[in-house]
Design a protein around this motif. Structure first.
Motif: not given
Length: 379
Positions: A132-135, A162-172
């Motif tokens: 989960v990423a919360i900027p 750079v990797s598609a694997h590190i796109v977060p699952d949840v962005a708030i």
């Protein structure tokens, strides 16, 4: 074949933090830069919401403004010791970037940093945890992207991972967090958004899915950044800038960036210049160079009613109290002699940056060097 990837879930607007209450899991590690997120109660709020979801949590704080390999390794060890099934990154882009690579080493502890530098070399994640990423800043868009920037302190180089694997699952995307940003951070991170959007628009692999996002983000920044900078409690401007950051992130995460980021990464690594500030200074000079290879800046100029976007960007920098050249930067020591001493190495490293690959045209090391010189002297 093209592709377009963003987080599975994006929560945005007022009270978006409430989404934490709906997570399902056992343990979470909260990764943050520290003081401001604690000072304004956001770490306490995060832990409270996680507790309501039945999730035990610990905090790994102290991520520095330019997160280092060493910090990433320490965070990964903390995760290995605790065993989370959620990683919650909250704070500026540095905290989010660091947490992404901690996540990688938590899932694959045998990897070294050198193993994941080449594009496409990171193995699949989500074997142990989701993210989960919360900027807290309207700038890096790390909450939405496949990018992370980590600093090798020994060699003074910032590496974009750079990797598609590190796109977060949840962005708030909750505007309450960036509303606490100091004015100068609002300015620097906001101009980072502008760089993301403009570079995504002119990327060699830009497409019909990313262009509308980039153009909308550019318009939102031009219309809102000065208000957010001068009237920090204007929540409409804050919300618009936070959304602009995420929209630009959706665009550049899928089509990459260009020379603005290549050069900013390397001058930041050499002198410690804040990333958004470096982007703001470099943009007009690089647009002047890139105009020989693309007509897409003209598209933006027509859309916004500008005669010259470089002139508008320089005027915006002045409104935000951002210097127009590197020689006038006061936040770090960048004497001319030292700049010239590292110029050749810095230019080669910037040319080798992965972001250079998607810049319009066919830039050379000599072109990069000349852009650095112009951005330093203002010539």
């Amino acid at each position: 074949m093209n592709s377009f990837k963003i987080p599975e879930s994006i929560y945005f607007g007022e009270n978006a933090m409430d989404a934490l209450k709906s997570l399902s899991g056992q343990k979470a590690v909260i990764v943050t830069g520290g003081s401001s997120m604690k000072k304004f109660g956001f770490i306490e709020q995060t832990q409270k919401y996680l507790a309501e979801a039945g999730i035990e949590s610990i905090v790994f704080d102290g991520v520095e403004p330019n997160p280092s390999v060493q910090t990433v390794q320490k965070g990964a060890q903390a995760m290995l010791d605790f065993g989370p099934d959620w990683i919650i990154a909250i704070g500026g882009g540095s905290a989010l970037d660091a947490a992404k690579i901690m996540w990688c080493f938590y899932e694959h502890p045998s990897l070294t940093f050198e193993d994941i530098i080449p594009v496409g070399s990171m193995p699949a994640l989500r074997n142990k945890a989701k993210f989960v990423a919360i900027p807290s800043t309207s700038g890096t868009a790390s909450e939405i992207t496949a990018f992370s920037v980590i600093t090798d302190l020994e060699n003074h180089i910032k590496y974009p991972i750079v990797s598609a694997h590190i796109v977060p699952d949840v962005a708030i995307i909750d505007p309450a967090l960036p509303a606490k940003m100091p004015a100068h951070i609002t300015a620097n991170t906001g101009m980072d958004v502008m760089a993301h959007a403009l570079e995504a628009l002119v990327s060699k692999v830009a497409n019909d899915y990313t262009d509308p996002l980039a153009i909308r983000a550019i318009k939102l920044v031009f219309e809102n950044i000065e208000t957010a900078y001068k009237q920090g409690d204007d929540m409409s401007a804050r919300d618009n800038m936070h959304n602009a950051s995420t929209l630009a992130g959706m665009a550049f995460s899928n089509v990459s960036l260009g020379l603005v980021h290549s050069l900013a990464h390397k001058i930041g690594g050499e002198f410690g210049v804040t990333h958004g500030l470096a982007n703001a200074i470099l943009m007009p000079y690089i647009i002047e160079y890139n105009k020989q290879a693309t007509e897409k800046y003209a598209e933006v100029e027509r859309y916004l009613g500008f005669s010259n976007i470089e002139t508008e960007l320089r005027a915006l920098n002045q409104k935000l109290d951002i210097p127009l050249t590197f020689k006038d930067v006061t936040e770090v020591d960048m004497p001319e002699a030292q700049f010239l001493e590292v110029l050749d190495r810095m230019s080669q490293n910037a040319f080798d940056d992965p972001c250079t690959l998607t810049n319009p045209g066919t830039p050379s090391v000599a072109d990069v060097k000349e852009i650095y010189r112009r951005a330093y002297y203002g010539a």
